[in-house]
Design a protein around this motif. Structure first.
Motif, PDB file in Angstrom:
ATOM      1  N   SER A 161       0.827  -1.200   0.000  1.00 28.97           N
ATOM      2  CA  SER A 161       0.000   0.000   0.000  1.00 28.97           C
ATOM      3  C   SER A 161       0.868   1.259   0.000  1.00 28.97           C
ATOM      4  N   LYS A 164       0.139   5.305   3.989  1.00 21.69           N
ATOM      5  CA  LYS A 164       0.794   4.893   5.241  1.00 21.69           C
ATOM      6  C   LYS A 164      -0.188   4.407   6.305  1.00 21.69           C
ATOM      7  N   ASP A 165      -1.347   5.061   6.374  1.00 22.29           N
ATOM      8  CA  ASP A 165      -2.268   4.729   7.475  1.00 22.29           C
ATOM      9  C   ASP A 165      -3.366   3.755   7.051  1.00 22.29           C
ATOM     10  N   LEU A 181       7.343  -3.300   4.534  1.00 26.45           N
ATOM     11  CA  LEU A 181       6.421  -2.209   4.860  1.00 26.45           C
ATOM     12  C   LEU A 181       7.104  -1.198   5.779  1.00 26.45           C
ATOM     13  N   ASP A 182       7.926  -1.708   6.688  1.00 27.51           N
ATOM     14  CA  ASP A 182       8.661  -0.800   7.580  1.00 27.51           C
ATOM     15  C   ASP A 182       9.636   0.069   6.783  1.00 27.51           C
ATOM     16  N   LEU A 184       9.352   0.836   3.662  1.00 31.89           N
ATOM     17  CA  LEU A 184       8.548   1.755   2.836  1.00 31.89           C
ATOM     18  C   LEU A 184       8.029   2.926   3.667  1.00 31.89           C
ATOM     19  N   ALA A 185       7.655   2.620   4.927  1.00 35.94           N
ATOM     20  CA  ALA A 185       7.083   3.660   5.788  1.00 35.94           C
ATOM     21  C   ALA A 185       8.085   4.784   6.066  1.00 35.94           C
ATOM     22  N   THR A 187      10.622   5.549   3.984  1.00 37.60           N
ATOM     23  CA  THR A 187      11.224   6.027   2.732  1.00 37.60           C
ATOM     24  C   THR A 187      10.740   7.451   2.444  1.00 37.60           C
ATOM     25  N   GLU A 189       9.486  10.800   0.608  1.00 37.55           N
ATOM     26  CA  GLU A 189       8.597  10.928  -0.564  1.00 37.55           C
ATOM     27  C   GLU A 189       9.372  11.211  -1.845  1.00 37.55           C
TER      28      GLU A 189
END
Lengths: 244, 316
Positions: A161, A164-165, A181-182, A184-185, A187, A189
């Motif tokens: 996804s 983020k939320d 996912l961690d 990506l969170a 990373t 913008e």
């Protein structure tokens, strides 16, 4: 069936996107924020290039992967490679294809910053399209959290996804996807914006060639940077913003 | 000034034609043999729409800077052609063309001849073997390239696997410049040798056994019979194969794209890959077409050479 012994360190996908991981983690980017320069931070580029070349020289990355372009999936799945450095979409093949050994996923090695390489699928509407309004409606519908959630859950673990939320149930892939996912969170913008630039897409084959030439010891760093700058100037020289 | 003689009758204003009564100016239309031309219209029309028009459009496009993303184009004259002179990739690709494909062509011809000597012999199962050799030619280039890619893979491939089993050093077939070129040649030869072999086989069957018999009586040994009989008699066939192999070399695309993708680096990138890369990778169709336009006279020259040689040989 007995698995062959691991004789390769890392099956590393031979693509610009995969190498870009190293560039971003060194806090570098492909194209400057104003869209006028390529590799605006040559120090970061040097760090990423040197590190990657050292992996190949040490034979941790096999030449069949880079520059041989062998898909990392079969090398890892057959137990020939100990690690695979690839996109999360490879998980589906590994998990559903019945890999004959247990495996796990881990974070990318952190350098100056932590950064994943957010790729994915794109929906594009053209400004002068006769169906401009309908395209806009479709894009807005697609960007709704409920639509994204439903799509991602149906796909399984192929895509992560971008919101983020947004809680998404990845089912049996949840555990595997957690480190990704961690990553990506956290990373920034600008990484996604940099990687999505159309100029990078236009140049990717030429850039890959330069990366191959350097990483396999065929060119020197200065030659590589000069060639990449030349390529960049051809595309970015008369850069105009795309119509929004 | 001479005045007309009144006794002489005035000339007829409309004298009768020696060819009979005069026809109207459009009379030939009704007598013209239209039928053959009408039958040709569908073929010529399709040829015009799908070959001639795209060619004309291509030449026009090569004079433009086409921006595919923005849907715009601007006239830049001969800039795309001038750019070719400074393009290292295009310049590099030409000598490689000769290295990869003429090597492939000569290797092809050697194996065709070797195989044909076997198959024109009386060995049992020779006819069946001919069929097996022809099979690779009917395979899609995608199948050929994918199969060879896995066979030549350094870590999972059968060939390097066998070398490892035998305790020999493995060969970086697809990741070292020289071996990658050799791999392209091997895959191309394997793919085409059956087709050319049939042509050589047909050529060999045309050579009368009495020639060999006479040579044997005269005391000619095997290589003399080959040099003085087989080779001269096969000359038209070999020439045809050379030309076909050269034409094939100008079109070589799928096998290389899938086997090495022009790599490592640009070691196996040929002109057609370069065109494809310019037009569809960098989205510069004008520049891609300019390369095709430059390639056109080279192909035309090959075709002209073919006609000239065949005329000299008396084949046509």
């Amino acid at each position: 069936m007995r698995l062959p012994s691991c004789r390769i360190g890392v099956a590393y996908d031979c693509s610009v996107q995969r190498w870009s991981n190293l560039l971003y983690q060194a806090n570098g980017r492909w194209i400057s924020e104003d869209g006028k320069r390529i590799l605006p931070n040559p120090e970061a580029a040097k760090e990423a290039l040197t590190y990657f070349r050292s992996l190949i020289e040490a034979k941790l990355v096999p030449t069949s992967s880079w520059p041989g372009k062998t898909d990392g999936g079969p090398l890892f799945k057959t137990g020939v490679a100990a690690l695979m450095w690839a996109g999360n979409w490879e998980l589906k093949t590994l998990v559903e294809g019945g890999t004959r050994f247990s495996f796990g996923t881990t974070f990318f090695p952190k350098e100056a910053i932590r950064a994943a390489c957010p790729g994915g699928e794109f929906l594009i509407g053209f400004a002068n399209s006769p169906n401009h309004e309908d395209a806009a409606k479709l894009l807005l519908w697609w960007a709704e959290p409920a639509t994204t959630k439903s799509y991602l859950e149906r796909l399984g673990g192929s895509l992560l996804s971008p919101m983020k939320d947004l809680p998404v149930n990845y089912g049996k892939y949840t555990e595997y996807l957690k480190p990704m996912l961690d990553d990506l969170a956290v990373t920034p913008e600008w990484v996604a914006e940099d990687l999505a630039r159309p100029e990078l897409n236009l140049l990717q084959n030429d850039l890959l060639e330069q990366l191959i030439l350097y990483s396999t010891g065929r060119t020197r760093f200065e030659e590589t940077i000069s060639a990449i700058n030349q390529l960049g100037s051809q595309v970015l020289g008369n850069n105009r913003p795309l119509t929004k | 000034m001479v005045s007309p003689d009144p006794s002489t009758p005035a000339p007829d204003a409309n004298p009768p034609s020696p060819l009979g009564p005069r026809r109207s100016s459009l009379g030939w239309l009704s007598e013209f043999q239209w039928a053959p031309y009408l039958f040709l219209i569908p073929t010529v029309g399709l040829l015009f729409v799908f070959s001639v028009l795209p060619m004309i459009y291509g030449v026009w496009m090569s004079l433009q800077n086409v921006d595919v993303v923005r849907g715009t184009s601007s006239f830049i004259g001969l800039n795309n052609y001038l750019r070719l002179f400074h393009d290292g990739q295009f310049g590099l690709s030409r000598p490689k063309y000769r290295l990869v494909h003429l090597d492939g062509g000569s290797t092809d011809r050697y194996w065709q001849y070797r195989n044909c000597r076997v198959f024109t012999g009386k060995q049992a199962g020779a006819a069946n073997s001919t069929r097996w050799f022809y099979i690779p030619f009917v395979l899609s280039p995608v199948v050929v390239a994918t199969s060879w890619k896995w066979l030549l893979n350094e870590d999972l491939g059968v060939i390097d696997g066998f070398l490892k089993w035998a305790g020999l050093p493995t060969i970086p077939w697809l990741s070292a410049d020289l071996y990658a070129r050799v791999s392209v040649v091997i895959a191309s030869v394997w793919n085409l040798v059956g087709f050319y072999m049939l042509m050589v086989l047909a050529g060999l069957s045309q050579i009368g056994p009495e020639l060999y018999e006479a040579a044997r009586i005269e005391g000619a040994v095997a290589w003399q019979r080959f040099w003085h009989i087989t080779l001269p008699m096969l000359r038209p066939t070999i020439l045809l194969i050379v030309i076909l192999a050269m034409v094939h070399a100008t079109q070589a695309f799928e096998t290389i794209l899938l086997l090495t993708d022009g790599g490592p680096g640009s070691a196996t990138r040929l002109v057609v890959q370069n065109m494809y890369q310019s037009a569809f990778g960098r989205l510069q169709p004008g520049y891609g077409v300019a390369q095709a336009v430059v390639l056109l006279p080279i192909i035309l020259f090959v075709a002209w050479l073919q006609t000239r040689i065949f005329k000299q040989e008396g084949t046509i």
